[in-house]
Motif scaffolding. Structure first.
Motif, PDB file in Angstrom:
ATOM      1  N   ASP A  63       0.831  -1.208   0.000  1.00 13.57           N
ATOM      2  CA  ASP A  63       0.000   0.000   0.000  1.00 13.57           C
ATOM      3  C   ASP A  63       0.865   1.257   0.000  1.00 13.57           C
ATOM      4  N   ALA A  64       1.927   1.250   0.794  1.00 16.39           N
ATOM      5  CA  ALA A  64       2.822   2.409   0.840  1.00 16.39           C
ATOM      6  C   ALA A  64       3.501   2.622  -0.506  1.00 16.39           C
ATOM      7  N   GLU A  65       3.928   1.539  -1.128  1.00 10.56           N
ATOM      8  CA  GLU A  65       4.576   1.665  -2.439  1.00 10.56           C
ATOM      9  C   GLU A  65       3.583   2.174  -3.478  1.00 10.56           C
ATOM     10  N   ALA A  69       4.002   5.549  -5.607  1.00 13.93           N
ATOM     11  CA  ALA A  69       3.923   5.533  -7.071  1.00 13.93           C
ATOM     12  C   ALA A  69       2.887   6.540  -7.557  1.00 13.93           C
ATOM     13  N   GLU A  70       1.756   6.636  -6.862  1.00 14.16           N
ATOM     14  CA  GLU A  70       0.730   7.609  -7.245  1.00 14.16           C
ATOM     15  C   GLU A  70       1.245   9.037  -7.064  1.00 14.16           C
ATOM     16  N   ALA A  75       2.710  13.965  -9.081  1.00 12.98           N
ATOM     17  CA  ALA A  75       3.592  15.017  -8.559  1.00 12.98           C
ATOM     18  C   ALA A  75       2.996  15.704  -7.332  1.00 12.98           C
ATOM     19  N   GLU A  76       2.102  15.005  -6.620  1.00 12.40           N
ATOM     20  CA  GLU A  76       1.526  15.562  -5.390  1.00 12.40           C
ATOM     21  C   GLU A  76       2.535  15.448  -4.256  1.00 12.40           C
ATOM     22  N   GLU A  77       2.448  16.402  -3.355  1.00 14.43           N
ATOM     23  CA  GLU A  77       3.289  16.390  -2.163  1.00 14.43           C
ATOM     24  C   GLU A  77       2.544  15.650  -1.050  1.00 14.43           C
TER      25      GLU A  77
END
Length: 91
Positions: A63-65, A69-70, A75-77
């Motif tokens: 889930d973290a990966e 990736a998203e 390009a969200e912070e």
């Protein structure tokens, strides 16, 4: 790792206490088969708990990966932890 133990349903039913003892003693599954095809396994309860914990940890890693990736794709912070707590009313 030892040779896998496999029992038919009827043998497992007849030998259930011994099958359970074998799974607990060896920490290896005892496979239960029907018509020569594995359909279930008897495993030591501690081994099952360990496997469940590992599966939960792996799901968290995946889930973290996926989240990382998203974020790379969009390009969200990331949202700072303090902001998350504030948004949830935890501060």
């Amino acid at each position: 790792m030892s040779e896998p133990v496999e029992k038919s349903i009827s043998d497992a039913r007849r030998e259930l206490p011994a099958v359970i003892d074998a799974a607990r003693r060896t920490h290896e599954p005892v496979w239960i088969s029907r018509h020569g095809r594995r359909i279930a396994a008897i495993i030591d309860a501690e081994q099952l708990e360990r496997l469940q914990a590992l599966a939960e940890d792996m799901a968290d890693v995946l889930d973290a990966e996926a989240a990382r990736a998203e974020m790379r794709k969009t390009a969200e912070e990331p949202v700072p932890w303090e902001q998350v707590k504030a948004d949830l009313g935890l501060t």
